[in-house]
Design an enzyme around this catalytic site. Structure first.
Site, PDB file in Angstrom:
ATOM      1  N   GLU A   1      -0.233  51.692  35.238  1.00 16.04           N
ATOM      2  CA  GLU A   1      -1.261  50.681  34.962  1.00 16.04           C
ATOM      3  C   GLU A   1      -2.357  51.143  34.005  1.00 16.04           C
ATOM      4  OE1 GLU A   1      -0.838  52.282  37.975  1.00 16.04           O
ATOM      5  OE2 GLU A   1      -2.770  52.709  38.904  1.00 16.04           O
TER       6      GLU A   1
ATOM      7  N   GLU B   1       1.401  45.993  38.175  1.00 20.29           N
ATOM      8  CA  GLU B   1       0.616  46.766  37.190  1.00 20.29           C
ATOM      9  C   GLU B   1      -0.541  45.931  36.661  1.00 20.29           C
ATOM     10  OE1 GLU B   1       1.332  49.744  37.388  1.00 20.29           O
ATOM     11  OE2 GLU B   1       3.324  49.492  38.254  1.00 20.29           O
TER      12      GLU B   1
ATOM     13  N   GLY C   1       8.336  53.662  38.310  1.00 21.83           N
ATOM     14  CA  GLY C   1       8.531  52.283  37.840  1.00 21.83           C
ATOM     15  C   GLY C   1       7.709  51.914  36.621  1.00 21.83           C
TER      16      GLY C   1
HETATM   17  N1  B3K Z   1       0.208  54.155  39.710  1.00 25.06           N
HETATM   18  C1  B3K Z   1       1.550  54.369  39.231  1.00 25.06           C
HETATM   19  C2  B3K Z   1       2.241  55.467  39.926  1.00 25.06           C
HETATM   20  C3  B3K Z   1       2.017  56.790  39.366  1.00 25.06           C
HETATM   21  C4  B3K Z   1       2.893  57.812  40.078  1.00 25.06           C
HETATM   22  C5  B3K Z   1       2.526  59.200  39.734  1.00 25.06           C
HETATM   23  N2  B3K Z   1       3.385  60.163  40.392  1.00 25.06           N
HETATM   24  C6  B3K Z   1       2.396  53.159  39.340  1.00 25.06           C
HETATM   25  C7  B3K Z   1       1.940  52.135  40.280  1.00 25.06           C
HETATM   26  O1  B3K Z   1       1.880  52.317  41.481  1.00 25.06           O
HETATM   27  O2  B3K Z   1       1.576  51.091  39.831  1.00 25.06           O
HETATM   28 ZN    ZN Z   2       0.572  50.788  41.890  1.00 26.50          ZN
END
Ligand code: B3K
Ligand code: ZN
Length: 865
Positions: free
Chosen positions: A270, A304, A267
């Site tokens: 951050e 985010e 999606g």
């Molecule tokens: N922290 C990222 C997700 C990253 C996924 C890596 N495979 C998006 C989120 O959860 O905000």
């Molecule tokens: Zn997240």
């Protein structure tokens, strides 16, 4: 150079208990990027310091990297080796300056991890382990560094050069190139690094923080997409204010940039001060985005942004702690979204999502605790359990502590751990210390996998005029875990007087033992039980409530979730009995739906959710053996009956909520939702003008919600309007990939019997590509949740998905692995389907050169319990 395509013959399993602090720290790093799509040079200068007394070498992770040069304190050295991609340097002393240089080919990076090209842009994705694809570095979240970055690129192709932090210098070069320097004052782990270069245009705005600092905001997109960024910008500003009001969290840099990219594995991300988004979670206008898209943009932009504190300022010590930032941040974004519209509808949607994804995961071969014990590929653990069950765990803490103490705990957590990489245990400790509540047993929610079941039975003791509630919990075995301990389960309950329909009591019960008996005095008659109100715990309640109790609650429960839940249970009981016995009495459901539809006190948005039938998949989840055809028939029959018996009411709702000019407000969304649910019932009953109504709506709609709902209705039908509408839709939106994704998905979700043929044709469509994750998910992801059509008895659905996964794996293993779980549901089906699904899983595991991503998912899915 290592061939990353070749999975190690025995994949390395990482265990939580093996955690050791880093051997070397990197307090600061300077990165020089000489950018171009086919050959980007990265020169890294790391200040490294030995951490503690040991003589272990410096290990800098690398993935598909070849060092062109290595220097120690300015001197070139060849005293290094590559070990599984990592650069190992034996160093005699405690602090050094290490320089490395590598060359990358972003245009060839189809994995979309590290630095890659997307539609003329260069951008990065580093979480979880993508930074090691950019430069040699200790790529682990507990190594926090200050970053100074210089980006140089061709000015015409890449006029905008963005990175984390603040810009501190820029200049022109003679050869048509230019440069910008960025400095991020906040030490951060490598997974939060990001850069973007490209021909981008900004929607600019600003926000004044609670202490009066002005923050410049920019959302960067292609110039032609600028008109579609207003909703995301409004979402960002509302989120910034909400985090100040509700959590006391203020933004900390002078600028906040968001960039939308078309090719993205999930999606959004951050990265500190530079969030990178899948364009589907930024771009919206009424003509191209549905209400669900608008809602998702609001939620993901907030999510985010909230990570700036729950993730960036306080990060994870290791990837086993992933839910520390994800569960907490999902809980925060869910509460934020609830505050922007109907909280009741939002809760219903969140629970529906949890049941569809997390409950299935928890009941299958990939079940794992919110804090896992081991992994082969961490990318496989960005799951509904980590995110959605993780959020439920935080919500239970909120319920147990109450808003005030929960906030005190969150304040203590942020204050105590600002600038640190910490664990789930640190979070729980902060909550425990600030509230004085003992969370000893509660910690089991982090370590025990599986969805607890609670049997609830209410009897009446007439002699003592008491209601007697018996509760009994069990936690099912999951892979690697059996004989579990009882959990601490917060259950909101209420008892209703059947005659007066008054709520007599409401209380929070905490079930801590296997069994509990609760006696509640003052009941002359047997009351009606409302349990797990607001879905206070992520559990499965098995109650012996009768159809008349459920109908009563669906009309009188003052907890909207309880009301919805009662209707769902009534529908489920009816459908499950129809599947097992072939017939069922639809009467009680029809009456309950009639009551709901005619209750003018209810919000139309709620009504629309309450009258929806449970999905085929959710009906399947209630059964020992899923019979997709019988479930489809039973659900269709109930839908037809509801549609026909209440035709006048559906027509009335359809007309009363006739399309007005588009507005994105809770009221307008509720109207559209109820109108389209009504259209669905009319079509389900095959009323003679159903296709005409749908086609008229399709042609006249001024918004995508109504147009797509009409298209979806037609796509399930045999009407002549079906092909016409699909063609018109395609031609109208052929230049808009996000809308063409919807065109693929609508056909993949069709209930028509020729859907497998349609998806095979779509696989060959010129607009289908394995290079774009959104497109793959739009076709293969959607088809694999179409329970009846995916689970065709001849196995052709399974083969279709497997063919795609095997072709996708060498291109983008992360996205391939995410699409595998439907094949792992084989235990839930009959012997023939089991055999067909296992054969496809075996085909995957047997594939030469399989990625460890897909290997882990497929081999775990095959494993016998
Ligand atoms: N922290 C990222 C997700 C990253 C996924 C890596 N495979 C998006 C989120 O959860 O905000
Ligand atoms: Zn997240």
């Amino acid at each position: 150079m290592l061939d990353a395509m070749n999975a190690p013959s025995v994949p390395n399993v990482v265990h939580r208990e093996d955690y050791h602090p880093p051997d070397w720290l990197v307090p600061s790093v300077q990165l020089d990027f000489n950018l171009s799509a086919h050959g980007t040079r990265v020169h890294a200068t790391l200040r490294v310091e030995r951490n503690g007394l040991h003589d272990r070498p410096l290990r800098l992770d690398g993935d598909e990297l070849q060092p062109l040069q290595v220097r120690v304190d300015g001197e070139e050295t060849s005293n290094w080796i590559l070990d599984e991609g990592a650069l190992l340097l034996a160093l005699d002393g405690d602090a050094f300056t290490i320089e490395t240089e590598v060359e990358l080919n972003p245009a060839a990076n189809t994995k979309l991890m590290g630095l890659y090209a997307s539609n003329g842009l260069l951008c990065t994705q580093c979480e979880a382990e993508g930074f090691r694809r950019i430069t040699f570095f200790p790529d682990r979240p507990d190594v926090l560094s200050r970053y100074h970055v210089r980006m140089e690129a061709d000015r015409e192709a890449y006029p905008i050069l963005l990175c984390n932090g603040d810009p501190v210098g820029r200049g022109e070069l003679a050869n048509g190139r230019h440069w910008v320097e960025w400095n991020d004052p906040f030490p951060k782990p490598a997974y939060l690094f990001a850069l973007v270069a490209g021909d981008l245009h900004a929607n600019r705005d600003s926000f004044v923080t609670m202490s009066g600092r002005k923050v410049d905001l920019a959302i960067w997109v292609r110039e032609s997409d600028l008109p579609k960024t207003a909703h995301a910008m409004a979402a960002l500003k509302t989120s910034m204010k909400w985090d100040e009001d509700v959590y006391g969290r203020e933004y900390d840099l002078a600028i906040f940039n968001i960039v939308a990219v078309d090719d993205f594995n999930f999606g959004a991300m951050e990265n500190k001060g530079l969030n990178i988004f899948n364009s589907r979670y930024i771009l919206a206008d009424p003509d191209t985005a549905t209400d669900l898209d608008y809602d998702a943009i609001l939620g993901v932009v907030a999510h985010e942004y909230f990570h700036n504190w729950s993730g960036d300022r306080v990060t994870c010590r290791d990837w086993f702690q992933l839910s520390l930032k994800e569960g907490f941040t999902v809980f925060r974004d869910q509460c934020f979204s609830a505050d922007q519209g109907s909280a009741a509808v939002r809760r219903i949607e969140d629970v529906r999502m949890l049941r569809a994804s997390q409950f299935q995961e928890d009941a299958g071969p990939l079940a794992h605790p919110v804090r896992p014990e081991s992994y082969i590929e961490i990318s496989n653990f960005y799951t509904a359990t980590i995110y959605n069950k993780g959020a439920e765990v935080i919500r239970m803490l909120h319920t147990l502590l109450g808003q005030e103490k929960f906030r005190a705990g969150s304040d203590l957590y942020f204050e105590r751990h600002d600038g640190q990489a910490v664990t789930c245990e640190d979070f729980v400790l902060a909550m425990e210390e600030a509230s004085g509540v003992d969370l000893g047993q509660f910690r089991l929610w982090y370590s025990q996998a599986g969805t607890p079941h609670v049997k609830a039975s209410l009897t009446h003791d007439a002699s003592r005029q008491e209601a007697v509630l018996k509760l009994e919990q069990s936690v099912p075995d999951t892979p690697g875990q059996s004989n579990k301990l009882p959990m601490a389960i917060p259950l909101k309950i209420a008892l209703f007087n059947r005659e007066s329909a008054n709520r007599e009591i409401e209380q929070l019960e905490i079930l801590t033992d296997v069994e509990k008996e609760i006696r509640i005095a003052g009941f002359a008659k047997h009351p009606v039980l409302s349990i797990n109100r607001g879905f206070s715990a992520p559990i499965i309640v098995e109650s012996d409530r009768s159809a008349s109790d459920l109908a009563f609650l669906s009309a009188h429960d003052d907890d909207p979730f309880g009301r919805y839940e009662a209707m769902q249970q009534l529908m489920l009981d009816t459908l499950v009995s129809a599947v097992s016995s072939g017939t069922a009495d639809h009467g009680p459901v029809i009456e309950a739906v009639r009551n709901t539809l005619t209750n003018n006190a209810l919000d139309p948005a709620f009504v629309a959710e309450a009258v929806l039938l449970p999905s085929e998949a959710f009906i399947g989840d209630q059964m020992l053996v899923v019979d997709p055809d019988a479930i489809n028939s039973a659900r269709d029959a109930l839908r037809r009956d509801l549609g026909g018996s209440l035709e006048g009411l559906w027509r009335g709702a359809f007309a009363a909520h006739a399309a007005k000019s588009f507005e994105y407000s809770p009221e307008a969304k509720g109207s559209r939702r109820l109108r389209n649910v009504s259209l669905g019932y009319l079509a389900g009953a095959s009323v003679s003008d159903a296709a005409k109504l749908a086609f008229h709506q399709f042609e006249t709609a001024d918004n995508m919600t109504d147009r797509l709902a009409a298209l979806g209705t037609l796509a399930n039908s045999d009407a002549d309007e079906r092909v016409a509408a699909l063609d018109i839709f395609y031609n109208r939106y052929r230049d808009n990939p996000l809308v063409i994704d919807k065109w693929f998905t609508t056909q993949a979700l069709s209930t028509r019997k020729d859907t497998i043929e349609a998806v095979k044709d779509l696989r060959e469509h010129p607009d289908f590509t394995l290079q774009n994750p959104n497109r793959v998910r739009a076709l293969a992801g959607a088809f694999s949740v179409n329970q009846q059509q995916f689970n065709l008895a001849d196995g052709s659905g399974y083969r279709f998905l497997t063919d795609i996964l095997l072709e996708l794996d060498p291109i983008n293993p992360q996205t391939a692995a995410k699409l595998l779980p439907p094949l792992g549901r084989w235990r839930r089906f009959d012997a023939k389907r089991q055999g067909l699904m296992k054969a496809q899983l075996e085909r995957i595991v047997g594939q030469a050169g399989l990625s460890k991503d897909l290997y882990e998912q497929a081999s775990k899915s095959l494993a016998s319990e």
